[in-house]
Structure formats: structure tokens, C-alpha cells
Design an enzyme around this catalytic site. Sequence first.
Site, PDB file in Angstrom:
ATOM      1  N   ARG A 112       0.818  -1.219   0.000  1.00  0.00           N
ATOM      2  CA  ARG A 112       0.000   0.000   0.000  1.00  0.00           C
ATOM      3  C   ARG A 112       0.852   1.271   0.000  1.00  0.00           C
ATOM      4  O   ARG A 112       0.357   2.329  -0.356  1.00  0.00           O
ATOM      5  CB  ARG A 112      -0.989  -0.022   1.164  1.00  0.00           C
TER       6      ARG A 112
ATOM      7  N   GLU B 211       1.976  -5.945  14.468  1.00  0.00           N
ATOM      8  CA  GLU B 211       1.024  -6.065  15.570  1.00  0.00           C
ATOM      9  C   GLU B 211       0.353  -7.432  15.557  1.00  0.00           C
ATOM     10  O   GLU B 211      -0.219  -7.860  16.540  1.00  0.00           O
ATOM     11  CB  GLU B 211      -0.015  -4.941  15.522  1.00  0.00           C
TER      12      GLU B 211
END
Length: 170
Positions: A58, A95
Site C-alpha cells: 500500500r 502487531e
Amino acid sequence: MNLDQYFRDIQDFPKEGILFKDITPLLLNPEGRADMLEKLISELKNKQIDKVVGVESRGFFFGILLAEKLNAGFVPVRKPKKLPYKTISASYELEYGHDTLEIHIDAIQKGEKVLIHDDVLATGGTAKAVCELVEKLGGEIVQCNFLMELSFLNGREKIKENPIFSAITY
């Protein structure tokens, strides 16, 4: 310019417990893209940039647009075995897991001024790994640039020695 309207939340993606910030609405909207690009560029006035490093995947969308506007080269940083030439790599924690990134060994020359761009600053693991790659090649980081920052994850702490800009902070 309410850029927040171009992001949507996707619960439990890519795995349960994660709230994913989807940039697809931003990509679909020409006015939103133009507004975001202008906001990102406005933070780079009077800064020399030789290369823009875009982080898979992205970070490529606006990274290439930034490179074009800044008249700079574009350097893709990708996941393992996606780049065809010789690479160096750095591993990092996400994460929700662990990963590795690679960059071509000839992508950045010693002393070149580098803008690092990605879509989101979350835990900071990805950004830190990219900073390490740029520095290993002798690049000088001018700024780390993000469409959005998830400030509650404290990712900024991992790259605090570099200038950081996030267009939107959550």
C-alpha cells in the site's frame, strides 16, 4: 479537506481482534487522492529528495505519486523473493505477526536524500526495518511519511530519531 472520510474500518482483518484501516475508498476517489497528495507534498516544501522508498504494497500507491511530484526516483521495498536483483533484508515484528522486507542493493547510493513512505504507522516495526535498510545502503532519511498513524500503538517511538509526518492521526 476531511481526509478521514476516505478511510473505512474493517473489523477482524487480517485476523480476529485487528481493526484494519482500509484505504480503498481513498484510492477510488480522484478528489480524495489529490487532496491527500497535496497534504503529503505540502510537508516536503524546500526539502531535497533524491529517492522515495515505497513499502509493499500500500505504500506503492502514493509513493510513486510522490516520486513523480518530487522528480525523484522510486524504490520499492518488498517482501522476500519478490525483487529480481541482489537484495539486503531486515526482519521486524507486526502487531499481528513477524515479517521480512528486502531492497535492491543498488537502489540507494551513499548520501542520497530519502523519503520513506507507507500507508500506516502502527507499531513501527515496518518503518524501523525500512529505516535500517535505507541506512545500510548509506541513504540519509529526510522524513518518514504516512497516510495515517495509529498513535495508540506508539509506533513513533521506534523511529523517533527521524522526522515523521502523518496526514491523519487516530
